[in-house]
Design an enzyme around this catalytic site. Structure first.
Site, PDB file in Angstrom:
ATOM      1  N   GLY A  46      30.042  25.664  42.276  1.00  0.00           N
ATOM      2  CA  GLY A  46      29.323  26.328  42.834  1.00  0.00           C
ATOM      3  C   GLY A  46      29.898  25.916  44.240  1.00  0.00           C
ATOM      4  CB  THR A  47      32.033  25.474  46.676  1.00  0.00           C
ATOM      5  OG1 THR A  47      33.388  26.325  45.902  1.00  0.00           O
ATOM      6  CG2 THR A  47      32.881  24.574  46.023  1.00  0.00           C
ATOM      7  CD  GLU A  97      42.949  45.796  32.935  1.00  0.00           C
ATOM      8  OE1 GLU A  97      42.058  46.486  33.256  1.00  0.00           O
ATOM      9  OE2 GLU A  97      44.352  45.143  32.930  1.00  0.00           O
ATOM     10  CG  HIS A 151      41.129  36.452  39.448  1.00  0.00           C
ATOM     11  ND1 HIS A 151      40.506  35.489  38.611  1.00  0.00           N
ATOM     12  CD2 HIS A 151      42.522  36.355  39.397  1.00  0.00           C
ATOM     13  CE1 HIS A 151      42.086  35.252  38.035  1.00  0.00           C
ATOM     14  NE2 HIS A 151      43.069  35.948  38.428  1.00  0.00           N
ATOM     15  CG  ASN A 196      35.323  37.737  39.177  1.00  0.00           C
ATOM     16  OD1 ASN A 196      34.395  36.552  38.740  1.00  0.00           O
ATOM     17  ND2 ASN A 196      36.302  37.437  38.471  1.00  0.00           N
ATOM     18  NE  ARG A 201      34.343  35.370  23.508  1.00  0.00           N
ATOM     19  CZ  ARG A 201      34.462  34.682  24.846  1.00  0.00           C
ATOM     20  NH1 ARG A 201      34.392  34.500  25.297  1.00  0.00           N
ATOM     21  NH2 ARG A 201      36.046  33.772  24.521  1.00  0.00           N
ATOM     22  CG  ASP A 206      40.119  38.273  35.689  1.00  0.00           C
ATOM     23  OD1 ASP A 206      41.262  37.126  35.173  1.00  0.00           O
ATOM     24  OD2 ASP A 206      39.175  38.050  35.861  1.00  0.00           O
ATOM     25  CG  MET A 246      35.124  28.969  34.489  1.00  0.00           C
ATOM     26  SD  MET A 246      35.865  29.820  35.175  1.00  0.00           S
ATOM     27  CE  MET A 246      37.434  29.326  34.768  1.00  0.00           C
ATOM     28  NE  ARG A 247      32.357  31.211  27.796  1.00  0.00           N
ATOM     29  CZ  ARG A 247      32.856  31.070  25.658  1.00  0.00           C
ATOM     30  NH1 ARG A 247      33.523  30.679  26.491  1.00  0.00           N
ATOM     31  NH2 ARG A 247      32.826  31.610  25.153  1.00  0.00           N
TER      32      ARG A 247
END
Ligand SMILES: Nc1nc2c(c(=O)[nH]1)N[C@@H](CN(C=O)c1ccc(C(=O)N[C@@H](CCC(=O)O)C(=O)O)cc1)CN2
Ligand SMILES: NCC(=O)N[C@@H]1O[C@H](COP(=O)([O-])[O-])[C@@H](O)[C@H]1O
Length: 221
Positions: A20-21, A151, A117, A115, A73, A153, A98-99
């Site tokens: 969690g940084t 899609e 990345h 997000n 999922r 990322d 990370m899902r």
């Protein structure tokens, strides 16, 4: 400005899986005197993620929804959607989450799902980006804040930070410098969204003829 209520602040739900940084950078930005967003909830798919401790220390609602408790999922993502919607966020941000999310989840939050990345997308979508950049002999690496689409990322980039690869770099040393840049660009991207300056379009032709407010240029084609 996104959201007129709540003192004019944009409500942000943060999804995490680990330390969690990036969450901490958002917490710190939300605590600033000029803050334009607040964090309404932190949700982890991993029990015991240190980001949950960070949320608790900041007085933010912190919930674990463990993906291992669900058969697939789709049911996990539906549980996530239900929990997130309880907090009525204007924006959902993935911060070390990370899902891979299902099309149903992405559609539900389309246009208000970000997000960060750890690569200069479109290079190195997926995992293990720092090792891949080193293996490729890249001289530049970095991080990208992007809208999340189905899609992986592959969504439209909003901000990128470039980090120069140094001789002797390891994946960990490179990750450390990339993360320092992430902690700058993510709060900036969330601020831009809260200020109503970001909009994801599905089809670029929607923009044809649109006037760009700052430059006064008009988009043609
Ligand atoms: N539909 C989308 N889902 C997600 C996106 C996206 O752009 N579209 N971004 C990712 C974040 N991410 C990289 O930035 C990423 C996260 C997780 C994985 C992955 O392969 N996860 C595995 C499990 C890995 C683990 O538990 O350690 C999986 O889900 O099976 C790839 C990229 C978030 N989701
Ligand atoms: N594909 C997703 C991914 O790899 N995200 C990466 O997880 C790291 C840990 O974040 P954190 O310290 O904020 O938990 C961050 O560097 C982020 O870019």
């Amino acid at each position: 400005m996104v959201r007129a209520q709540n003192g004019g602040k944009c409500r942000v739900a943060v999804l995490i899986s680990g330390s969690g940084t990036n969450l901490q950078a958002l917490i710190d930005a939300a605590a600033g005197e000029d803050a334009v967003f607040s964090i309404c909830a932190v949700i982890s798919n991993k029990p015991g993620a240190y980001g949950l401790t960070r949320a608790g220390d900041a007085g933010i609602a912190a919930v674990t929804i463990n993906h291992r408790d669900y058969s697939d999922r789709e049911t996990f993502d539906r549980a996530l959607i239900e929990e997130i919607d309880c907090h009525t966020p204007d924006l959902v941000v993935l911060a070390g989450f990370m899902r891979i999310l299902t099309p149903e989840f992405v559609r539900h939050f389309s246009g208000r799902l970000l997000n960060i990345h750890p690569s200069l997308l479109p290079k190195y979508q997926g995992l293990h980006t720092h090792a891949r950049a080193l293996e490729a002999g890249d001289r530049e690496h970095g991080a990208t804040v992007h809208f999340v689409t189905e899609e992986l990322d592959g969504g439209p980039a909003i901000i990128q930070a470039v980090v120069l690869v140094e001789a002797g770099d390891t994946p960990d040393s490179l990750a450390g410098r990339v993360q320092r840049q992430e902690h700058v660009i993510y709060p900036l991207a969330v601020r831009w969204f809260a200020e109503g300056r970001l909009r994801m379009v599905e089809d670029r032709s929607e923009l044809d003829g649109e006037l760009l407010p700052r430059s006064g240029h008009r988009i043609q084609g």
